[in-house]
Design a protein around this motif. Structure first.
Motif, PDB file in Angstrom:
ATOM      1  N   GLU A 112       6.024   5.611   3.465  1.00  0.00           N
ATOM      2  CA  GLU A 112       4.624   5.352   3.348  1.00  0.00           C
ATOM      3  C   GLU A 112       4.274   4.760   2.211  1.00  0.00           C
ATOM      4  O   GLU A 112       3.343   3.867   2.099  1.00  0.00           O
ATOM      5  CB  GLU A 112       3.900   6.666   3.792  1.00  0.00           C
ATOM      6  CG  GLU A 112       2.011   6.401   4.032  1.00  0.00           C
ATOM      7  CD  GLU A 112       1.392   7.752   4.134  1.00  0.00           C
ATOM      8  OE1 GLU A 112       0.393   7.564   4.483  1.00  0.00           O
ATOM      9  OE2 GLU A 112       2.137   8.917   4.104  1.00  0.00           O
ATOM     10  N   LEU A 113       4.593   5.344   1.139  1.00  0.00           N
ATOM     11  CA  LEU A 113       4.076   4.828  -0.138  1.00  0.00           C
ATOM     12  C   LEU A 113       4.894   3.423  -0.320  1.00  0.00           C
ATOM     13  O   LEU A 113       4.089   2.519  -0.791  1.00  0.00           O
ATOM     14  CB  LEU A 113       4.402   5.659  -1.164  1.00  0.00           C
ATOM     15  CG  LEU A 113       3.765   6.969  -1.411  1.00  0.00           C
ATOM     16  CD1 LEU A 113       4.195   7.850  -2.464  1.00  0.00           C
ATOM     17  CD2 LEU A 113       2.237   6.782  -1.494  1.00  0.00           C
ATOM     18  N   GLU A 114       6.199   3.289   0.230  1.00  0.00           N
ATOM     19  CA  GLU A 114       6.511   1.894   0.237  1.00  0.00           C
ATOM     20  C   GLU A 114       6.111   0.809   1.018  1.00  0.00           C
ATOM     21  O   GLU A 114       5.678  -0.245   0.326  1.00  0.00           O
ATOM     22  CB  GLU A 114       8.004   1.896   0.651  1.00  0.00           C
ATOM     23  CG  GLU A 114       8.925   0.745   0.462  1.00  0.00           C
ATOM     24  CD  GLU A 114       9.068   0.232  -1.010  1.00  0.00           C
ATOM     25  OE1 GLU A 114       9.140  -0.824  -1.222  1.00  0.00           O
ATOM     26  OE2 GLU A 114       9.315   1.076  -1.861  1.00  0.00           O
ATOM     27  N   MET A 115       5.310   1.360   2.017  1.00  0.00           N
ATOM     28  CA  MET A 115       4.369   0.215   2.647  1.00  0.00           C
ATOM     29  C   MET A 115       3.215  -0.016   2.016  1.00  0.00           C
ATOM     30  O   MET A 115       2.918  -1.327   1.855  1.00  0.00           O
ATOM     31  CB  MET A 115       4.108   0.875   4.130  1.00  0.00           C
ATOM     32  CG  MET A 115       5.336   1.047   4.859  1.00  0.00           C
ATOM     33  SD  MET A 115       4.771   1.831   6.837  1.00  0.00           S
ATOM     34  CE  MET A 115       3.553   0.694   7.156  1.00  0.00           C
ATOM     35  N   ILE A 116       2.544   0.777   1.169  1.00  0.00           N
ATOM     36  CA  ILE A 116       1.369   0.707   0.602  1.00  0.00           C
ATOM     37  C   ILE A 116       1.711  -0.400  -0.559  1.00  0.00           C
ATOM     38  O   ILE A 116       1.002  -1.200  -1.017  1.00  0.00           O
ATOM     39  CB  ILE A 116       0.766   1.839  -0.063  1.00  0.00           C
ATOM     40  CG1 ILE A 116       0.331   2.842   1.117  1.00  0.00           C
ATOM     41  CG2 ILE A 116      -0.266   1.673  -0.942  1.00  0.00           C
ATOM     42  CD1 ILE A 116      -0.233   4.183   0.816  1.00  0.00           C
ATOM     43  N   LEU A 117       2.774  -0.163  -1.135  1.00  0.00           N
ATOM     44  CA  LEU A 117       3.533  -0.883  -2.565  1.00  0.00           C
ATOM     45  C   LEU A 117       3.610  -2.340  -2.006  1.00  0.00           C
ATOM     46  O   LEU A 117       3.058  -3.404  -2.607  1.00  0.00           O
ATOM     47  CB  LEU A 117       4.550  -0.431  -2.817  1.00  0.00           C
ATOM     48  CG  LEU A 117       5.405  -1.374  -3.862  1.00  0.00           C
ATOM     49  CD1 LEU A 117       4.593  -1.602  -4.953  1.00  0.00           C
ATOM     50  CD2 LEU A 117       6.722  -0.766  -4.317  1.00  0.00           C
ATOM     51  N   GLN A 118       4.347  -2.536  -0.790  1.00  0.00           N
ATOM     52  CA  GLN A 118       4.815  -3.915  -0.214  1.00  0.00           C
ATOM     53  C   GLN A 118       3.307  -4.588   0.083  1.00  0.00           C
ATOM     54  O   GLN A 118       3.226  -5.708  -0.176  1.00  0.00           O
ATOM     55  CB  GLN A 118       5.464  -3.767   1.007  1.00  0.00           C
ATOM     56  CG  GLN A 118       7.015  -3.249   0.713  1.00  0.00           C
ATOM     57  CD  GLN A 118       7.580  -4.102  -0.471  1.00  0.00           C
ATOM     58  OE1 GLN A 118       7.440  -5.419  -0.403  1.00  0.00           O
ATOM     59  NE2 GLN A 118       8.029  -3.382  -1.445  1.00  0.00           N
ATOM     60  N   GLU A 119       2.431  -3.961   0.664  1.00  0.00           N
ATOM     61  CA  GLU A 119       1.106  -4.381   0.853  1.00  0.00           C
ATOM     62  C   GLU A 119       0.236  -5.102  -0.486  1.00  0.00           C
ATOM     63  O   GLU A 119      -0.243  -6.007  -0.311  1.00  0.00           O
ATOM     64  CB  GLU A 119       0.130  -3.473   1.690  1.00  0.00           C
ATOM     65  CG  GLU A 119      -1.217  -3.993   2.144  1.00  0.00           C
ATOM     66  CD  GLU A 119      -1.054  -5.187   3.198  1.00  0.00           C
ATOM     67  OE1 GLU A 119      -1.970  -5.869   3.404  1.00  0.00           O
ATOM     68  OE2 GLU A 119       0.020  -5.025   4.017  1.00  0.00           O
ATOM     69  N   SER A 120       0.496  -4.056  -1.561  1.00  0.00           N
ATOM     70  CA  SER A 120      -0.208  -4.497  -2.699  1.00  0.00           C
ATOM     71  C   SER A 120       0.296  -5.612  -3.280  1.00  0.00           C
ATOM     72  O   SER A 120      -0.252  -6.172  -4.111  1.00  0.00           O
ATOM     73  CB  SER A 120      -0.167  -3.309  -3.502  1.00  0.00           C
ATOM     74  OG  SER A 120       1.229  -3.177  -4.229  1.00  0.00           O
ATOM     75  N   LEU A 121       1.679  -5.974  -3.058  1.00  0.00           N
ATOM     76  CA  LEU A 121       2.464  -7.098  -3.887  1.00  0.00           C
ATOM     77  C   LEU A 121       1.761  -8.358  -2.998  1.00  0.00           C
ATOM     78  O   LEU A 121       2.261  -9.529  -3.508  1.00  0.00           O
ATOM     79  CB  LEU A 121       3.924  -6.878  -3.614  1.00  0.00           C
ATOM     80  CG  LEU A 121       4.393  -5.923  -4.412  1.00  0.00           C
ATOM     81  CD1 LEU A 121       5.877  -5.626  -4.027  1.00  0.00           C
ATOM     82  CD2 LEU A 121       4.059  -5.902  -5.948  1.00  0.00           C
TER      83      LEU A 121
END
Length: 269
Positions: A112-121
């Motif tokens: 879940e946090l990895e998805m948030i990270l990728q969206e932020s990039l």
């Protein structure tokens, strides 16, 4: 203030309870500051999302992860966490920040946090009908684009604002500078030369390899080369120029307002 009092004042901002969290670090990485007379550095890195390992709720919010270090510890802690990473930590809470107690993992796996990270990039753009497309530098929350101003290429910057009207107001400042760019260019250069040519000649006397004996106002203006322009919602602006080595590579910064006032010319960097 003693080191113990500094530590006590800092730690008193946070709850006593230590909790384990997973989190996503932000785009700007670790930085540190120290107030006048302080013995300890306040180090920090932004977090953009986090969750308590005992909870299923993920909070997407910006806050700062903070810790205190002395000079030696600051050198050691500059790289303990990387920007744009999922991490696992022990922390103490405050309303808009957390105090770092311990780094448990610097590359944690959490879907879940990895998805948030990728969206932020993903890149973020702002398109202005007059000046075109700007891209957000997420590390400093500033929009930027290459521009041609008074015949010279540089970067134009304005701050991201949650309220779009603030960004539109900053761009109004840019419109004024671009509409009469040749007039502004000469006014700004003359002002900088008037304020700084004497100082440039002081620096010249310390340059044993100099090929000239004196810098005139006209020479000063010619040696200035545009670097970038920053505009603000209240009509203020800063223009940064390369110094032509008059100040051994320092920037020349001229500040003013579109009402016609030029307020300062200084060197920095």
């Amino acid at each position: 203030m003693s080191i113990s009092r500094e530590k006590s004042k800092f730690e008193n901002r946070f709850t006593e309870e230590v909790i384990e969290i997973t989190a996503v670090t932000g785009a700007s990485g670790i930085g540190a500051g120290r107030g006048g007379g302080a013995k300890l550095w306040n180090a920090s890195i932004p977090l953009i999302a986090w969750k308590n390992v005992l909870s299923t709720e993920t909070k997407i919010e910006e806050l700062r992860l903070e810790w205190q270090v002395n000079d030696e510890e600051w050198e050691q802690s500059k790289d303990i966490l990387k920007k744009n990473t999922v991490v696992r930590l022990l922390v103490r809470r405050a309303e808009n920040s957390m105090m770092l107690v311990k780094v448990l993992e610097t590359a944690y796996k959490d879907d879940e946090l990895e998805m948030i990270l990728q969206e932020s990039l993903k890149p973020v753009f702002y398109t202005d009908e007059v000046l075109g497309k700007f891209e957000l530098d997420k590390s400093v929350k500033t929009f930027e684009k290459k521009v041609l101003w008074a015949g010279e290429e540089g970067n134009l910057y304005f701050d991201w604002d949650e309220d779009e009207s603030g960004m539109k107001a900053a761009l109004e400042t840019a419109y004024a500078l671009f509409e009469n760019q040749e007039e502004w260019n000469m006014k700004i250069r003359r002002y900088a030369a008037k304020e700084l040519t004497e100082l440039a000649n002081d620096w010249l006397q310390d340059n044993e390899e100099a090929e000239i004996d004196k810098i005139t106002n006209d020479m000063f203006m010619e040696l200035m080369k545009l670097d970038c322009i920053s505009v603000y919602s209240d009509g203020d602006f800063n223009l940064f120029f390369f110094d032509g080595e008059m100040f051994w590579g320092h920037s020349i910064i001229v500040s003013g307002n579109i009402n016609g006032d030029l307020t300062s010319a200084e060197i920095a960097g």
